[in-house]
Design a protein around this motif. Structure first.
Motif, PDB file in Angstrom:
ATOM      1  N   PRO A  79       0.823  -1.201   0.000  1.00 59.84           N
ATOM      2  CA  PRO A  79       0.000   0.000   0.000  1.00 59.84           C
ATOM      3  C   PRO A  79       0.866   1.264   0.000  1.00 59.84           C
ATOM      4  CG  PRO A  79       0.093  -0.894   2.216  1.00 59.84           C
ATOM      5  CD  PRO A  79       0.867  -1.833   1.335  1.00 59.84           C
ATOM      6  N   VAL A  80       0.283   2.351  -0.456  1.00 57.30           N
ATOM      7  CA  VAL A  80       0.957   3.641  -0.505  1.00 57.30           C
ATOM      8  C   VAL A  80       0.854   4.267   0.880  1.00 57.30           C
ATOM      9  CG1 VAL A  80       0.895   5.925  -1.538  1.00 57.30           C
ATOM     10  CG2 VAL A  80       0.349   3.929  -2.919  1.00 57.30           C
ATOM     11  N   HIS A  81       1.968   4.754   1.410  1.00 55.85           N
ATOM     12  CA  HIS A  81       1.973   5.413   2.723  1.00 55.85           C
ATOM     13  C   HIS A  81       2.084   6.913   2.504  1.00 55.85           C
ATOM     14  CE1 HIS A  81       2.205   1.842   5.227  1.00 55.85           C
ATOM     15  NE2 HIS A  81       3.019   1.329   4.324  1.00 55.85           N
ATOM     16  N   ILE A  82       1.136   7.647   3.084  1.00 57.37           N
ATOM     17  CA  ILE A  82       1.128   9.108   2.999  1.00 57.37           C
ATOM     18  C   ILE A  82       1.240   9.648   4.411  1.00 57.37           C
ATOM     19  CG2 ILE A  82      -0.173  11.135   2.305  1.00 57.37           C
ATOM     20  CD1 ILE A  82      -1.594   9.384   0.225  1.00 57.37           C
ATOM     21  N   ILE A  83       2.229  10.505   4.643  1.00 56.65           N
ATOM     22  CA  ILE A  83       2.394  11.169   5.937  1.00 56.65           C
ATOM     23  C   ILE A  83       1.728  12.541   5.811  1.00 56.65           C
ATOM     24  CG2 ILE A  83       4.009  11.939   7.706  1.00 56.65           C
ATOM     25  CD1 ILE A  83       4.096   8.948   7.228  1.00 56.65           C
ATOM     26  N   LEU A  84       0.687  12.778   6.586  1.00 55.52           N
ATOM     27  CA  LEU A  84      -0.086  14.006   6.494  1.00 55.52           C
ATOM     28  C   LEU A  84       0.654  15.179   7.150  1.00 55.52           C
ATOM     29  CD1 LEU A  84      -2.802  14.862   5.348  1.00 55.52           C
ATOM     30  CD2 LEU A  84      -3.792  14.509   7.578  1.00 55.52           C
TER      31      LEU A  84
END
Length: 139
Positions: A132-137
């Protein structure tokens, strides 16, 4: 009053349909309409060359899964994630911060994640991104 005797007003009987003048009847009648339309002469279409084979782009979709985390590394529920090219296609993260989007296969795109109070983050993806793609907000 002035000395003249009062007279009753005369009433006329209502005019019957037969008593109306012919001109008035003709004016009240709607204009005659044809019951059918005559077909127009068919105009032949101009001859066109045979269409060439068109090479359409690969329009298959695949499910892009991802995870949105806060700056502290904790999952962020309720974050809106969408491709920047199609802002009407929105996925909202669940309680674990996970989302899924249908995107074109083998295509580079960028995702934007937005949440009020935490900011927004844009991530560029190539066509062959690991899942999965990990996005750090907030970065």
């Amino acid at each position: 009053m002035l000395g003249a005797p009062a007279q009753a007003a005369r009433t006329h009987p209502a005019a019957t349909k037969a008593a109306r003048p012919q001109a008035r009847r003709a004016a009240m009648r709607p204009a005659a309409r044809p019951l059918f339309k005559r077909p127009q002469a068919a105009v032949p279409a101009p001859a066109s060359p045979a269409p060439a084979a068109i090479d359409l782009p690969d329009t298959r979709l695949f499910c892009l899964a991802g995870l949105v985390l806060g700056a502290d590394g904790q999952p962020c529920p309720g974050v809106c994630v969408f491709p920047t090219t199609n802002v009407r296609q929105i996925a909202v993260t669940n309680a674990q911060g996970a989302f899924q989007l249908q995107v074109p296969a083998h295509t580079a795109l960028s995702l934007q994640a937005e949440y009020v109070g935490f900011g927004s983050t844009r991530v560029a993806l190539d066509g062959h991104t690991a899942q999965p793609v990990h996005i750090i907000l907030g970065r």
